[in-house]
Design a protein around this motif. Structure first.
Motif, PDB file in Angstrom:
ATOM      1  N   SER A 263       2.114  -3.981  11.454  1.00  0.00           N
ATOM      2  CA  SER A 263       3.607  -4.563  11.466  1.00  0.00           C
ATOM      3  C   SER A 263       4.395  -4.123  10.247  1.00  0.00           C
ATOM      4  O   SER A 263       5.615  -3.697  10.531  1.00  0.00           O
ATOM      5  N   LEU A 264       4.087  -4.111   8.963  1.00  0.00           N
ATOM      6  CA  LEU A 264       4.673  -3.697   7.834  1.00  0.00           C
ATOM      7  C   LEU A 264       5.175  -2.286   8.343  1.00  0.00           C
ATOM      8  O   LEU A 264       6.273  -1.963   7.809  1.00  0.00           O
ATOM      9  N   ILE A 265       4.233  -1.308   8.811  1.00  0.00           N
ATOM     10  CA  ILE A 265       4.774  -0.085   8.868  1.00  0.00           C
ATOM     11  C   ILE A 265       5.764  -0.061   9.877  1.00  0.00           C
ATOM     12  O   ILE A 265       6.877   0.939   9.851  1.00  0.00           O
ATOM     13  N   MET A 266       5.680  -0.799  11.067  1.00  0.00           N
ATOM     14  CA  MET A 266       6.611  -0.687  12.199  1.00  0.00           C
ATOM     15  C   MET A 266       8.036  -1.027  11.626  1.00  0.00           C
ATOM     16  O   MET A 266       9.085  -0.850  12.253  1.00  0.00           O
ATOM     17  N   ILE A 267       8.053  -1.842  10.400  1.00  0.00           N
ATOM     18  CA  ILE A 267       9.326  -2.344   9.986  1.00  0.00           C
ATOM     19  C   ILE A 267       9.612  -1.875   8.692  1.00  0.00           C
ATOM     20  O   ILE A 267      10.452  -2.561   8.038  1.00  0.00           O
ATOM     21  N   ASP A 268       8.907  -0.750   8.193  1.00  0.00           N
ATOM     22  CA  ASP A 268       9.153   0.135   7.137  1.00  0.00           C
ATOM     23  C   ASP A 268       8.965  -0.806   5.598  1.00  0.00           C
ATOM     24  O   ASP A 268      10.125  -0.512   4.839  1.00  0.00           O
ATOM     25  N   ARG A 269       7.991  -1.633   5.720  1.00  0.00           N
ATOM     26  CA  ARG A 269       7.792  -2.375   4.641  1.00  0.00           C
ATOM     27  C   ARG A 269       6.662  -2.139   4.046  1.00  0.00           C
ATOM     28  O   ARG A 269       6.088  -3.129   3.060  1.00  0.00           O
ATOM     29  N   VAL A 270       5.649  -1.178   4.273  1.00  0.00           N
ATOM     30  CA  VAL A 270       4.241  -1.323   4.068  1.00  0.00           C
ATOM     31  C   VAL A 270       4.193  -1.036   2.305  1.00  0.00           C
ATOM     32  O   VAL A 270       3.119  -1.283   1.710  1.00  0.00           O
ATOM     33  N   HIS A 271       4.966  -0.343   1.728  1.00  0.00           N
ATOM     34  CA  HIS A 271       5.237  -0.349   0.504  1.00  0.00           C
ATOM     35  C   HIS A 271       5.052  -1.531  -0.367  1.00  0.00           C
ATOM     36  O   HIS A 271       5.179  -1.614  -1.693  1.00  0.00           O
ATOM     37  N   TRP A 272       5.354  -2.566   0.180  1.00  0.00           N
ATOM     38  CA  TRP A 272       5.339  -3.961  -0.547  1.00  0.00           C
ATOM     39  C   TRP A 272       4.057  -4.448  -0.623  1.00  0.00           C
ATOM     40  O   TRP A 272       3.936  -5.578  -1.232  1.00  0.00           O
ATOM     41  N   ILE A 273       2.872  -3.856  -0.341  1.00  0.00           N
ATOM     42  CA  ILE A 273       1.473  -4.374  -0.471  1.00  0.00           C
ATOM     43  C   ILE A 273       0.873  -3.311  -1.410  1.00  0.00           C
ATOM     44  O   ILE A 273       1.237  -2.431  -1.455  1.00  0.00           O
ATOM     45  N   ASP A 274      -0.166  -3.811  -2.060  1.00  0.00           N
ATOM     46  CA  ASP A 274      -1.076  -2.723  -3.076  1.00  0.00           C
ATOM     47  C   ASP A 274      -2.119  -2.223  -1.993  1.00  0.00           C
ATOM     48  O   ASP A 274      -3.074  -2.650  -1.449  1.00  0.00           O
ATOM     49  N   LYS A 275      -1.644  -0.854  -1.881  1.00  0.00           N
ATOM     50  CA  LYS A 275      -2.414  -0.353  -0.812  1.00  0.00           C
ATOM     51  C   LYS A 275      -3.833   0.016  -1.512  1.00  0.00           C
ATOM     52  O   LYS A 275      -5.026   0.009  -0.604  1.00  0.00           O
ATOM     53  N   LYS A 276      -3.955   0.410  -2.836  1.00  0.00           N
ATOM     54  CA  LYS A 276      -5.126   0.834  -3.221  1.00  0.00           C
ATOM     55  C   LYS A 276      -6.150  -0.478  -3.311  1.00  0.00           C
ATOM     56  O   LYS A 276      -7.356  -0.196  -2.977  1.00  0.00           O
ATOM     57  N   LYS A 277      -5.753  -1.725  -3.676  1.00  0.00           N
ATOM     58  CA  LYS A 277      -6.560  -2.756  -3.434  1.00  0.00           C
ATOM     59  C   LYS A 277      -6.979  -3.090  -2.255  1.00  0.00           C
ATOM     60  O   LYS A 277      -8.072  -3.661  -2.123  1.00  0.00           O
ATOM     61  N   LEU A 278      -6.490  -2.866  -1.171  1.00  0.00           N
ATOM     62  CA  LEU A 278      -6.716  -3.064   0.308  1.00  0.00           C
ATOM     63  C   LEU A 278      -7.750  -1.993   0.690  1.00  0.00           C
ATOM     64  O   LEU A 278      -8.787  -2.599   1.234  1.00  0.00           O
ATOM     65  N   VAL A 279      -7.525  -0.816   0.311  1.00  0.00           N
ATOM     66  CA  VAL A 279      -8.672   0.039   0.641  1.00  0.00           C
ATOM     67  C   VAL A 279      -9.985  -0.151  -0.106  1.00  0.00           C
ATOM     68  O   VAL A 279     -10.978  -0.410   0.677  1.00  0.00           O
ATOM     69  N   GLN A 280      -9.723  -0.906  -1.225  1.00  0.00           N
ATOM     70  CA  GLN A 280     -11.087  -1.193  -1.874  1.00  0.00           C
ATOM     71  C   GLN A 280     -11.712  -2.259  -1.344  1.00  0.00           C
ATOM     72  O   GLN A 280     -12.837  -2.333  -0.879  1.00  0.00           O
TER      73      GLN A 280
END
Ligand code: GRG
Length: 342
Positions: A263-280
């Motif tokens: 959903s964040l990607i579809m609304i262009d806001r995915v940079h608002w989360i900490d991607k590295k922590k989610l991968v972990q």
């Protein structure tokens, strides 16, 4: 940081299918077609779809279709819930044949119909379907207010709106329904917090948000969304462990790596989360020894969470995985094959 153990996850998914008497196989018996989509899509994203006998899968899928074919005339008929005043019993609605059940001999439902189309798309075999027949079944589930029922029993949910729009788009048959009314109904499920629920006024939930945002993306209607407001609600789903929950005060779960992130990607806001922590967080949910991914670290693995963990990592551009389309929930090369190389 550990790594994604692709070999073990692929072996785990293939083993679930073989162990017919296992707990997981037995509890998934009635939704096997849905399970097939999770498992096969995960294998494809990991580059392991070749390990599957596609003729066997396609033949089984065709047997899951409800195709007595006697009611071809009942096309585009809106289902109406008929409540008998004497017995208060809810009566079902007559629908065209052509939908799919979760397994051979099971009643058709829009959910399994999408899974059938998605699995056939993975194998580049959508053409084995009579698209006219399948889309008539789906169109017959649209109600006058634009919403969709899941099956002949009439339950309404924005999940079914997404499924109808996604299925019909993949079949190139969106013209079978009233798209404008479908969009209007979805917009009527938008809440003051920017999210969406399953029906008008129902609580915002990340799963339903994926469905509504996905449906609006498919129909080119994302302008109905307040992207900053919804983006804020969605990025607040990230908790201290790095995982995402589905609504406030709930525990994180690997599957929300898909529902929230797409959903964040579809609304262009995915940079608002900490991607590295989610991968972990997702990598911490792996059973490194036996394969498979669970909802949270150290829980039991299953195919549902394995798929959504792998799909989430794909959205996070984890190396070695095929990119996945956030709206169609299929690998990008599969979506391109359906829409670009017809
Ligand atoms: C093609 C990916 C794809 C989906 C098809 C079926 C569907 C469309 C979407 C389902 C969306 C949805 C409602 C997902 C949520 C699933 C889930 C984990 C529900 C659990 O809800 P609760 O209330 O859990 O038990 P929480 O996390 O809120 O405690």
């Amino acid at each position: 940081m550990g790594e994604l153990n692709i070999e073990n996850h692929a072996r785990y998914i293939l083993s679930v299918e073989k162990k017919k008497d296992s707990f997981e196989s037995v509890v998934m018996e009635h939704l096997r077609l849905n399970g097939a989509y999770w498992g096969l899509a995960a294998l494809d994203i990991m580059g392991k779809l070749d390990a599957v006998d596609q003729d066997e899968v396609v033949s089984w899928i065709r047997q899951c279709q409800d195709e007595s074919g006697h009611k071809e005339g009942l096309q585009n008929q809106a289902p109406i819930l008929k409540v008998s005043t004497s017995t208060q019993a809810i009566q079902h609605v007559e629908l065209p044949y052509g939908g799919f059940g979760g397994n051979i001999g099971h009643d058709p439902h829009i959910l399994y119909t999408l899974s059938a189309i998605q699995v056939l798309a993975l194998f580049d075999k959508i053409d084995v379907l009579d698209a006219e027949k399948v889309s008539n079944y789906i169109a017959g589930l649209q109600n006058e207010d634009g919403s969709f029922s899941g099956d002949m029993w009439g339950e309404v949910d924005t999940r079914f709106s997404y499924i109808a729009l996604c299925s019909l788009a993949l079949l190139h048959r969106l013209d079978k329904i009233n798209v404008e009314a479908a969009v209007k109904y979805i917009v009527s499920c938008k809440n003051l917090d920017g999210g969406f629920g399953c029906t008008p006024g129902a609580e915002s939930h990340a799963g339903q948000i994926f469905c509504c945002v996905g449906a609006l993306a498919i129909t080119g209607a994302l302008h109905h969304i307040d992207k900053d407001l919804l983006g804020w609600w969605l990025c607040e789903r990230q908790v201290i462990s790095g995982g995402l929950n589905g609504r406030p005060e709930k525990l994180p779960d690997v599957c929300y790596s898909w529902w929230v992130l797409s959903s964040l990607i579809m609304i262009d806001r995915v940079h608002w989360i900490d991607k590295k922590k989610l991968v972990q967080f997702i990598l911490d949910c792996q059973d490194k020894e036996n394969g498979g991914i669970s909802d949270r670290p150290d829980d039991a693995v299953d195919v549902f969470h394995t798929y959504f963990g792998v799909a989430g990592l794909s959205l996070l551009e984890y190396p070695g995985l095929k990119p996945i389309d956030p709206a169609y929930a299929l690998p990008v090369d599969v979506v391109n094959r359906v829409f670009l190389h017809r």
